[in-house]
Design an enzyme around this catalytic site. Structure first.
Site, short mmCIF file in Angstrom:
data_model
loop_
_atom_site.label_atom_id
_atom_site.label_comp_id
_atom_site.label_asym_id
_atom_site.label_seq_id
_atom_site.Cartn_x
_atom_site.Cartn_y
_atom_site.Cartn_z
N HIS A 68 -26.26 -16.15 19.55
CA HIS A 68 -25.34 -14.91 20.15
C HIS A 68 -26.80 -13.66 20.85
O HIS A 68 -27.58 -14.21 20.35
CB HIS A 68 -25.07 -14.06 19.59
CG HIS A 68 -23.82 -14.60 19.25
ND1 HIS A 68 -22.78 -14.69 19.49
CD2 HIS A 68 -23.35 -15.80 17.12
CE1 HIS A 68 -21.48 -15.73 19.21
NE2 HIS A 68 -22.14 -15.55 17.86
N SER A 91 -21.86 -15.01 11.19
CA SER A 91 -22.18 -14.35 12.60
C SER A 91 -22.51 -13.17 12.67
O SER A 91 -22.05 -12.37 12.06
CB SER A 91 -20.77 -14.66 13.47
OG SER A 91 -21.57 -14.27 14.21
N CYS A 127 -17.90 -44.50 22.11
CA CYS A 127 -17.74 -43.35 22.99
C CYS A 127 -18.43 -43.00 23.11
O CYS A 127 -18.90 -41.96 24.33
CB CYS A 127 -16.43 -42.81 22.46
SG CYS A 127 -15.08 -43.53 22.14
#
Lengths: 482, 431, 122
Positions: free
Chosen positions: A49, A344, A408
């Site tokens: 962030h 967070s 994958c």
């Protein structure tokens, strides 16, 4: 006698361990799970962030901005995927628009650089899949994405190389402060249930959603952590480019809302929800939660490629009642250091929390510098990211690079073997997945599980029956036929 | 390693093997073919399909998967068609041949390093994969013990290992039904098979011989609404779904078990084809092909489960033989010019797709097979074939089901009989 | 006493819907089948149902721990688990070739157990 015992091998614990390994000391990280990065660190948005969300003056603001500034250099030093993709907070109403202004002012006060408000046209020029209803956005050029698994693993590996012990399957049951001010940690090995008592001069409490439990064992100033569940959906890498930046909505009391973001590996991810739960182990997804994610992500982006969803998961954020991180020495328990309430922006903050706390501990314990400290860690050469010439060279060096186990994600036997053999190496299927992405792709380990079991069994000298997904109790096979 | 061939075959399973053999029979020298197979053995998924029921159409006898594969592997060996095992193809690119024609296939192999194969034609025969839990959005925990049916099949049949003892199966695809029986025979208890749709995804015969024979209940219009167990599966909750396929509250039933098997559909494995720029069909998730089973990239042919998911390997072999023969004709310059605009084939009213999706009258043979699937279960219905909007013929079908691939055969003379024919439509009609 | 039984034929993937008519336990007619195998299935199924058993047996010295097998002919349905028990106790030595008879008269069914896959010695 240890100098420092760290409870918890999540991104915070591993960052503190790595930063402590800059000093000469006897330290160990105690982790109840079978691997590092098994709690909140494995199930989050993978976002660095910018730092405009946190209240100025809070620890969240301080560590977020500092951590975000450290991340780019750290990604080079420790060789983990990191991309400075920028972030946008969308505004859909006049009220949202006011929120953007407030966030911008707050961010600037926190020291976030380059914040700007873009009009709707500019937003869609940059991100064509953003909904027409988005009237403006706060652009943060420093917003970034990171691989949270490899960030944690890289810090753990580097800490281990520089002398920190890692004890996995080691659950701390009790913390006691002795007469002389040292600590006694009673631990139990979750594989064989043997108990042990460890002595240490200092304790670091980086136990995620359980950090209140350990803190409260030694302190009268109680902490209370609530597990806040976030559910996510992850989409196939073929959706790469759907959005370039991380797309937020305006934050609420429960957090930053549902985001739409690329991952550091080019998947598209949407989530999280934010629901407080009583059970600190409740990492289950729910029908309602997944539907909410889809619905809310649809507010930000149009034409979401919902048909490309390859998995869903849930993580638990450690929300402390005070709403801020609790970082530093416990006021009424000398040499007990908390890194608690790390919700967070915990991932973004981890490098800075590690740096700060390690410095504080070193000073308190009088730890000398480790002149042999090697800050550099090289990742496992990744076949899928290599060009043709590089691939040829890798195969020539180690033919096992040509043996594709996970088709994958195009992960070879050579990479899986290295993931197991490295310091703090993988011991489980999930451990391999987080280090080299085998089983992380669109078939979600359907094809490669037998191959991975075979390699783990060979490398660990264990019968395939003893190979687990994520440690004790998660055996993949229940016996032989016949 | 660099090699130049006429035809490169991607995949050594039933489709690739039949295509290669057919190309040889069409006049290509075996030396001019190379089969690239990623496993350490030819035969593909058939090696783990040890149950019987294969080959009735092709060989007029009932074979197991490995036996069926062996018939084709023997032919490849008899013809001495070269193949490279443990060769993972990572790229197919155009213009690899001198002069800018043809394609270059790049593979990786431990002994040879990077392998570059230049070919005039490429046959895509990579097969398919199973739909995983994540794609189904099943809520709950993510413990050990959740497998696709094919993964469980591999563990049981090739590794001799049991994936669990108490099993719930979601999805009634054929592999799931086959594994219900297989696990029961090996001592596991299969508690229930739940199917989201109101009809089975597998063949009726497999419900009889794999479920009914062993008293395993099949619950149609049911799905998994919760998975419990933090480390290993401890229980699975299933609930009935309404016509909107959403769970009906109050119908939940919790089954104690240690394993959840998923048999919820197969997806053609077309990452290579997409990267090459082959045009894809959104319904089949396979390439769009014409009457020659040629894709939108000239010289690239497709067959088997990479083209569209089949339920019978016999039809895979048949389709692959056609692709192989056409690739051979392409290489030998025997494919007629596609002068006129091709006739398009439209799937409507219950017909979900057709393979092929266009026919060039110049190129078509006397008879053209059209394969398709329907999107629902129909009784006493018919398949109406229309030429430019006018009914040509309606074929009566007692039963049509999504689990069974259907086919119609068109005659060249009938198509040529319509002046300026532009479109053929297939649709389900109810009586 | 007349009895009518409706069955799904399992002899091939067509899955024909059969109607078997019995009179005092004896099959009078089978209808709905599209081939003679279907008629045979219908008759057997109502009198003495039979199945082919496919499974694996353990291999010693092979590339894989087990090799695929089947009963060469169909065996009575009620004997399926006896057959499983008999083959579960079996160990065979690599190499194994497709068609190798691994056990005669398995579980007293009169059918033999044959290998359906190969396993080279290693």
């Amino acid at each position: 006698m240890y100098d420092v015992l760290i409870i918890g091998a999540g991104v915070t614990g591993c960052s503190i361990a790595r930063e402590l390994s800059r000093y000469r000391l006897k330290a160990a990280v105690l982790e109840r799970s079978s691997d590092v990065c098994e709690g909140t660190s494995k199930a989050n948005s993978g976002i660095v962030h910018a730092g405009f969300d946190a209240k100025p003056g809070s620890l969240k603001a301080r560590f977020n901005v500092a951590g975000s500034e450290m991340m780019a250099d750290l990604s080079k030093e420790l060789d983990f995927p990191y991309e400075n993709n920028g972030s946008l907070v969308l505004a859909f109403s006049k009220e949202d628009r006011k929120t953007l202004e407030a966030l911008k002012a707050q961010g600037e006060e926190n020291g976030v650089k380059g914040l700007a408000i873009l009009d709707g046209g500019e937003v869609r020029r940059r991100e064509p899949n953003v909904q027409e209803t988005a009237a403006a956005a706060l652009y943060a050029p420093t917003g970034s994405i990171v691989d949270p698994f490899l960030l944690t693993v890289a810090m753990a590996e580097n800490a281990a190389v520089n002398g920190v012990e890692f004890c996995r399957n080691c659950e701390v049951r009790d913390v006691k402060r002795a007469e002389d001010g040292t600590y006694r940690l009673r631990t139990v090995n979750t594989e064989d249930m043997t108990e042990q008592t460890l002595e240490t001069r200092a304790v670091v409490n980086a136990a995620g959603v359980y950090a209140d439990v350990f803190h409260n064992m030694v302190s009268a100033r109680k902490l209370h952590i609530t597990a806040r569940k976030g559910e996510y959906l992850l989409m196939d890498r073929k959706t790469k480019g759907f959005v370039k930046s991380t797309i937020f909505q305006c934050p609420s009391a429960m957090g930053k809302g549902v985001l739409v973001t690329p991952t550091a590996h080019g998947n598209l991810m949407i989530g999280p929800t934010a629901v407080d739960v009583d059970d600190k182990e409740a990492v289950n997804t729910t029908q309602g939660g997944l539907e909410t994610v889809l619905q809310k992500a649809g507010v930000s982006a149009m034409n979401l490629p919902v048909g490309e969803v390859i998995t869903s998961f849930a993580g638990l954020r450690a929300h402390e009642d005070g709403g801020d991180f609790v970082v530093g020495e416990c006021e009424d328990a000398a040499n007990f250091f908390d890194a608690a309430g790390i919700e967070s922006p915990g991932l973004s903050s981890a490098p800075a929390i590690g740096r700060s706390l390690a410095g504080e501990i070193a000073e308190k314990l009088g730890l000398p510098e480790n002149e042999n400290f090697n800050p550099v860690r090289k990742g496992i050469p990744c076949l899928s990211a290599a060009g043709l010439a590089e691939r040829e060279a890798l195969i020539r060096e180690d033919p096992a690079y040509a043996n594709i186990i996970c088709r994958c994600e195009m992960v070879s036997e050579a990479e899986i073997v290295q993931a197991i053999r490295r310091p703090v190496g993988a011991r489980t299927l999930d451990g391999i997945k987080r280090r080299v992405r085998a089983g992380m792709g669109r078939c979600q380990a359907g094809f490669c599980t037998p191959g991975q079991v075979e390699i783990l069994s060979r490398e660990l000298g264990k019968d395939p029956g003893g190979i687990t997904k994520c440690g004790t109790g998660s055996g993949l096979l229940t016996g032989t036929t016949k | 390693m660099e090699k130049t061939v006429k035809i490169a075959v991607i995949g050594g399973g039933p489709a690739g093997l039949a295509a290669a053999e057919s190309a040889v029979e069409q006049g290509i020298r075996p030396d001019d073919i190379l089969i690239l197979e990623r496993a350490d053995k030819l035969g593909g998924i058939l090696n783990q399909c040890i149950h019987n029921g294969f080959g009735l159409h092709t060989f007029r006898e009932e074979l197991t998967g490995p036996e069926y594969a062996d018939r084709f592997i023997r032919k490849v060996r008899e013809h001495q068609i070269p193949y490279l095992l443990k060769a993972m193809v990572i790229d197919i690119s155009p213009a690899g041949m001198p002069g800018g024609t043809g394609l270059t296939v790049t593979a990786m192999n431990a002994e040879e390093g990077l392998v570059r194969v230049h070919a005039k034609a490429v046959i895509l025969a990579m097969g398919c994969r199973e739909r995983p839990r994540g794609a189904l959005n099943l809520p709950g925990y993510r413990p050990a013990g959740i497998y696709t049916a094919g993964t469980a099949q591999r563990f049981v049949n090739l590794e001799g290992r049991m994936p669990g003892h108490e099993v719930v199966i979601l999805g009634s695809g054929d592999i799931g039904l086959i594994m219900a029986r297989r696990l029961t025979l090996e001592g596991a208890r299969v508690r229930v098979v739940a199917e989201l749709m109101p009809y089975s995804g597998g063949l009726e015969r497999n419900i009889v011989q794999c479920l009914d024979d062993y008293g395993i209940p099949l619950k149609l219009s049911h799905t998994v609404v919760d998975i419990k167990g933090r480390k290993r599966v401890e229980s699975v909750t299933i609930a009935e779904v309404g016509p909107d396929r959403r769970p009906i509250p109050g119908t939940e039933e919790e089954y104690t078990c240690d394993t959840l098997l998923l048999s919820c559909g197969l997806i053609p494995e077309n990452e290579l084809s997409s990267a090459l720029g082959v045009q894809m069909n959104g319904v089949t998730k396979g390439p769009v092909v014409n009457e020659s089973l040629e894709t939108s990239v000239p010289g690239v042919f497709a067959c088997g489960n990479v083209l569209h998911v089949h339920d019978l390997v016999d039809y895979v072999s048949e389709e692959a033989a056609q692709a192989g023969a056409n690739a051979a004709r392409f290489v030998l310059g025997e494919i007629a010019e596609d002068s006129a605009a091709p006739v398009t084939i439209t799937a409507q009213d219950g017909v979900r797709y057709t393979v092929p999706s266009s026919i060039s009258l110049n190129r078509m043979e006397d008879r053209q097979l059209i394969r398709f699937r329907v999107g629902n279960e129909y009784r006493n219905a018919g398949i109406r074939i229309e030429f430019d909007g006018k009914e040509f013929r309606t074929l009566k079908k007692n039963i049509l089901a999504p689990g069974s691939m259907e086919q119609v055969i068109l005659q060249k003379k009938d198509l040529e009989g319509i002046k300026g024919l532009k479109n053929i439509t297939l649709r389900v009609v109810q009586y | 006493m007349k009895e009518i039984r409706n069955l799904t034929c399992i002899r091939c993937p067509m899955g024909c819907q059969l109607t078997v008519t019995l009179q005092d336990g004896a099959v009078q007619s089978v209808t709905g089948n599209t081939c003679p195998r279907g008629a045979e299935y219908g008759r057997n199924e109502v009198t003495h149902p039979v199945r082919t058993v496919t499974s694996t047996v353990r291999v010693e010295g092979g590339e894989r721990p087990v090799v695929a097998v089947k009963t060469k002919t169909e065996v009575p349905k009620e004997k399926i688990f006896d057959v499983m028990q008999a083959l579960n106790g079996l160990y065979v030595k690599a190499p194994v070739e497709i068609g190798d008879v691994l056990l005669e008269d398995i579980a007293g069914t009169g059918s033999s157990l044959v290998a359906t896959a190969e396993d080279a010695a290693c």
